[in-house]
Design a protein around this motif. Sequence first.
Motif, PDB file in Angstrom:
ATOM      1  N   VAL A   1      20.532 -60.064 -19.672  1.00 28.92           N
ATOM      2  CA  VAL A   1      19.756 -59.400 -20.715  1.00 28.92           C
ATOM      3  C   VAL A   1      20.377 -59.703 -22.073  1.00 28.92           C
ATOM      4  CG1 VAL A   1      18.922 -57.183 -21.580  1.00 28.92           C
ATOM      5  CG2 VAL A   1      19.047 -57.590 -19.112  1.00 28.92           C
ATOM      6  N   LEU A   2      19.565 -60.267 -22.961  1.00 29.06           N
ATOM      7  CA  LEU A   2      19.972 -60.549 -24.336  1.00 29.06           C
ATOM      8  C   LEU A   2      19.661 -59.312 -25.162  1.00 29.06           C
ATOM      9  CD1 LEU A   2      18.389 -64.118 -24.606  1.00 29.06           C
ATOM     10  CD2 LEU A   2      20.690 -63.492 -23.847  1.00 29.06           C
ATOM     11  N   ASP A   3      20.625 -58.882 -26.000  1.00 27.82           N
ATOM     12  CA  ASP A   3      20.367 -57.623 -26.706  1.00 27.82           C
ATOM     13  C   ASP A   3      20.705 -57.637 -28.188  1.00 27.82           C
ATOM     14  OD1 ASP A   3      23.130 -57.422 -26.670  1.00 27.82           O
ATOM     15  OD2 ASP A   3      23.206 -55.587 -25.516  1.00 27.82           O
ATOM     16  N   GLY A   4      20.664 -58.792 -28.819  1.00 24.87           N
ATOM     17  CA  GLY A   4      20.858 -58.812 -30.264  1.00 24.87           C
ATOM     18  C   GLY A   4      21.541 -60.076 -30.741  1.00 24.87           C
ATOM     19  N   VAL A   5      21.807 -60.117 -32.040  1.00 22.91           N
ATOM     20  CA  VAL A   5      22.410 -61.274 -32.682  1.00 22.91           C
ATOM     21  C   VAL A   5      23.736 -60.860 -33.311  1.00 22.91           C
ATOM     22  CG1 VAL A   5      22.093 -63.037 -34.472  1.00 22.91           C
ATOM     23  CG2 VAL A   5      20.125 -62.212 -33.182  1.00 22.91           C
ATOM     24  N   ASN A   6      24.749 -61.699 -33.143  1.00 27.13           N
ATOM     25  CA  ASN A   6      26.055 -61.504 -33.780  1.00 27.13           C
ATOM     26  C   ASN A   6      26.296 -62.605 -34.790  1.00 27.13           C
ATOM     27  OD1 ASN A   6      26.847 -59.297 -32.240  1.00 27.13           O
ATOM     28  ND2 ASN A   6      27.996 -60.522 -30.790  1.00 27.13           N
ATOM     29  N   PHE A   7      27.012 -62.287 -35.848  1.00 25.94           N
ATOM     30  CA  PHE A   7      27.492 -63.257 -36.821  1.00 25.94           C
ATOM     31  C   PHE A   7      29.010 -63.154 -36.832  1.00 25.94           C
ATOM     32  CE2 PHE A   7      23.243 -62.123 -38.050  1.00 25.94           C
ATOM     33  CZ  PHE A   7      22.671 -63.349 -38.342  1.00 25.94           C
ATOM     34  N   LEU A   8      29.696 -64.235 -36.522  1.00 28.73           N
ATOM     35  CA  LEU A   8      31.150 -64.203 -36.369  1.00 28.73           C
ATOM     36  C   LEU A   8      31.792 -65.275 -37.241  1.00 28.73           C
ATOM     37  CD1 LEU A   8      33.487 -62.909 -34.699  1.00 28.73           C
ATOM     38  CD2 LEU A   8      33.198 -64.808 -33.107  1.00 28.73           C
ATOM     39  N   PRO A   9      32.468 -64.875 -38.337  1.00 29.34           N
ATOM     40  CA  PRO A   9      33.151 -65.869 -39.175  1.00 29.34           C
ATOM     41  C   PRO A   9      34.306 -66.511 -38.410  1.00 29.34           C
ATOM     42  CG  PRO A   9      33.034 -63.714 -40.260  1.00 29.34           C
ATOM     43  CD  PRO A   9      32.610 -63.524 -38.853  1.00 29.34           C
ATOM     44  N   ASP A  10      34.520 -67.816 -38.610  1.00 30.15           N
ATOM     45  CA  ASP A  10      35.661 -68.451 -37.973  1.00 30.15           C
ATOM     46  C   ASP A  10      36.942 -68.017 -38.685  1.00 30.15           C
ATOM     47  OD1 ASP A  10      35.715 -69.959 -40.317  1.00 30.15           O
ATOM     48  OD2 ASP A  10      35.878 -71.876 -39.292  1.00 30.15           O
ATOM     49  N   LYS A  11      38.083 -68.266 -38.069  1.00 35.98           N
ATOM     50  CA  LYS A  11      39.362 -67.801 -38.604  1.00 35.98           C
ATOM     51  C   LYS A  11      39.695 -68.408 -39.958  1.00 35.98           C
ATOM     52  CE  LYS A  11      41.256 -66.765 -34.094  1.00 35.98           C
ATOM     53  NZ  LYS A  11      42.212 -67.084 -33.066  1.00 35.98           N
ATOM     54  N   ALA A  12      39.264 -69.640 -40.181  1.00 39.41           N
ATOM     55  CA  ALA A  12      39.569 -70.318 -41.443  1.00 39.41           C
ATOM     56  C   ALA A  12      38.611 -69.925 -42.564  1.00 39.41           C
ATOM     57  CB  ALA A  12      39.521 -71.834 -41.231  1.00 39.41           C
TER      58      ALA A  12
ATOM     59  N   VAL B   1      30.244 -69.596 -40.174  1.00 38.47           N
ATOM     60  CA  VAL B   1      29.876 -68.371 -39.468  1.00 38.47           C
ATOM     61  C   VAL B   1      29.107 -68.797 -38.223  1.00 38.47           C
ATOM     62  CG1 VAL B   1      28.563 -66.217 -39.565  1.00 38.47           C
ATOM     63  CG2 VAL B   1      29.752 -67.047 -41.610  1.00 38.47           C
ATOM     64  N   TRP B   2      29.584 -68.344 -37.059  1.00 31.83           N
ATOM     65  CA  TRP B   2      28.925 -68.633 -35.783  1.00 31.83           C
ATOM     66  C   TRP B   2      27.831 -67.602 -35.559  1.00 31.83           C
ATOM     67  CZ3 TRP B   2      29.792 -73.045 -33.378  1.00 31.83           C
ATOM     68  CH2 TRP B   2      30.949 -73.740 -33.711  1.00 31.83           C
ATOM     69  N   VAL B   3      26.697 -68.071 -35.053  1.00 32.06           N
ATOM     70  CA  VAL B   3      25.561 -67.196 -34.759  1.00 32.06           C
ATOM     71  C   VAL B   3      25.376 -67.176 -33.248  1.00 32.06           C
ATOM     72  CG1 VAL B   3      23.122 -66.746 -35.180  1.00 32.06           C
ATOM     73  CG2 VAL B   3      24.517 -67.818 -36.970  1.00 32.06           C
ATOM     74  N   GLU B   4      25.371 -65.980 -32.687  1.00 31.42           N
ATOM     75  CA  GLU B   4      25.342 -65.818 -31.235  1.00 31.42           C
ATOM     76  C   GLU B   4      24.263 -64.833 -30.817  1.00 31.42           C
ATOM     77  OE1 GLU B   4      30.241 -65.745 -30.947  1.00 31.42           O
ATOM     78  OE2 GLU B   4      29.107 -63.869 -30.821  1.00 31.42           O
ATOM     79  N   LEU B   5      23.766 -65.019 -29.606  1.00 33.35           N
ATOM     80  CA  LEU B   5      22.951 -63.993 -28.961  1.00 33.35           C
ATOM     81  C   LEU B   5      23.876 -63.168 -28.084  1.00 33.35           C
ATOM     82  CD1 LEU B   5      19.745 -65.900 -27.804  1.00 33.35           C
ATOM     83  CD2 LEU B   5      19.995 -64.350 -29.744  1.00 33.35           C
ATOM     84  N   ARG B   6      23.917 -61.867 -28.330  1.00 33.90           N
ATOM     85  CA  ARG B   6      24.711 -60.974 -27.476  1.00 33.90           C
ATOM     86  C   ARG B   6      24.055 -60.865 -26.109  1.00 33.90           C
ATOM     87  NH1 ARG B   6      24.456 -57.431 -31.760  1.00 33.90           N
ATOM     88  NH2 ARG B   6      22.947 -56.207 -30.615  1.00 33.90           N
ATOM     89  N   THR B   7      24.872 -60.784 -25.082  1.00 27.96           N
ATOM     90  CA  THR B   7      24.372 -60.480 -23.751  1.00 27.96           C
ATOM     91  C   THR B   7      25.041 -59.200 -23.285  1.00 27.96           C
ATOM     92  OG1 THR B   7      26.055 -61.753 -22.573  1.00 27.96           O
ATOM     93  CG2 THR B   7      24.089 -62.933 -23.251  1.00 27.96           C
ATOM     94  N   GLN B   8      24.318 -58.441 -22.514  1.00 23.63           N
ATOM     95  CA  GLN B   8      24.901 -57.200 -22.011  1.00 23.63           C
ATOM     96  C   GLN B   8      26.076 -57.517 -21.092  1.00 23.63           C
ATOM     97  OE1 GLN B   8      21.751 -54.895 -20.235  1.00 23.63           O
ATOM     98  NE2 GLN B   8      20.876 -54.394 -22.219  1.00 23.63           N
TER      99      GLN B   8
ATOM    100  N   PRO C   1      30.663 -61.447 -23.773  1.00 22.40           N
ATOM    101  CA  PRO C   1      29.623 -62.361 -23.290  1.00 22.40           C
ATOM    102  C   PRO C   1      28.575 -62.612 -24.377  1.00 22.40           C
ATOM    103  CG  PRO C   1      29.418 -60.216 -22.239  1.00 22.40           C
ATOM    104  CD  PRO C   1      30.653 -60.173 -23.068  1.00 22.40           C
ATOM    105  N   HIS C   2      28.292 -63.898 -24.607  1.00 25.55           N
ATOM    106  CA  HIS C   2      27.332 -64.285 -25.638  1.00 25.55           C
ATOM    107  C   HIS C   2      26.878 -65.722 -25.406  1.00 25.55           C
ATOM    108  CE1 HIS C   2      31.165 -65.832 -27.129  1.00 25.55           C
ATOM    109  NE2 HIS C   2      30.444 -66.780 -27.737  1.00 25.55           N
ATOM    110  N   ILE C   3      25.790 -66.088 -26.057  1.00 23.13           N
ATOM    111  CA  ILE C   3      25.305 -67.461 -26.068  1.00 23.13           C
ATOM    112  C   ILE C   3      25.376 -67.924 -27.521  1.00 23.13           C
ATOM    113  CG2 ILE C   3      23.352 -69.009 -25.677  1.00 23.13           C
ATOM    114  CD1 ILE C   3      22.301 -66.865 -23.664  1.00 23.13           C
ATOM    115  N   THR C   4      26.208 -68.902 -27.807  1.00 18.60           N
ATOM    116  CA  THR C   4      26.303 -69.421 -29.164  1.00 18.60           C
ATOM    117  C   THR C   4      25.084 -70.287 -29.452  1.00 18.60           C
ATOM    118  OG1 THR C   4      28.721 -69.430 -29.033  1.00 18.60           O
ATOM    119  CG2 THR C   4      27.710 -70.782 -30.757  1.00 18.60           C
ATOM    120  N   LEU C   5      24.427 -69.983 -30.569  1.00 22.21           N
ATOM    121  CA  LEU C   5      23.253 -70.758 -30.978  1.00 22.21           C
ATOM    122  C   LEU C   5      23.600 -71.807 -32.023  1.00 22.21           C
ATOM    123  CD1 LEU C   5      20.498 -68.019 -31.273  1.00 22.21           C
ATOM    124  CD2 LEU C   5      20.800 -69.713 -29.461  1.00 22.21           C
ATOM    125  N   GLY C   6      24.667 -71.582 -32.773  1.00 24.65           N
ATOM    126  CA  GLY C   6      25.045 -72.546 -33.793  1.00 24.65           C
ATOM    127  C   GLY C   6      25.908 -71.919 -34.855  1.00 24.65           C
ATOM    128  N   CYS C   7      26.080 -72.663 -35.932  1.00 23.40           N
ATOM    129  CA  CYS C   7      26.895 -72.165 -37.022  1.00 23.40           C
ATOM    130  C   CYS C   7      26.298 -72.619 -38.349  1.00 23.40           C
ATOM    131  CB  CYS C   7      28.334 -72.639 -36.891  1.00 23.40           C
ATOM    132  SG  CYS C   7      28.540 -74.419 -37.015  1.00 23.40           S
TER     133      CYS C   7
END
Length: 161
Positions: free
Chosen positions: A61-72, A76-83, A113-119
């Motif tokens: 089950v996919l339940d939203g979108v995350n934005f995760l900045p890289d350490k440097a 910014v990585w864009v992911e689909l959250r999974t339960q 758990p997530h599916i990375t869509l891109g950055c």
Amino acid sequence: MASVSLVFDDKQNAYLRELSEKMNLDFGEFIPHVTLINVTEQDMPRLKAAAAALPVLGRLVLDGVNFLPDKAGNCVWVELRTQKTAWMVEARQQLLAALDGIHPGLDVDGFRPHITLGCVEAGTLDDVNMSAIPGQLPVITEPRAAACYNGVHGKVVEVVE
């Protein structure tokens, strides 16, 4: 780098790649997946056996979108959250036990758990087309665990059958 990941059928992969493209994300060629465990040693027979021993997961089950900045701070990585389900916790426990000695000190709960869509480059989040995300994200049916080779940035580049 290698992993045991959940992978999807061709139709579901096409949907995720198309969503990435519609959102204006830069991820190049990728095989959509949810990483269950990354390992530093590429012992494919052992990884294949560990993946094959996992029970079947009926749906993801996919339940939203995350934005995760890289350490440097460059992108910014864009992911689909999974339960994160009990199945995932149990599967991770099983993988940690089966792959003892080749994983880098991982624990049961230390994963998202997530599916990375891109950055996107830092500062260009306005270029992400959020309207491409449907109001109701689909359920991914019958994801299967597989041993995978990972390329740059943890992208799965080959599923080992």
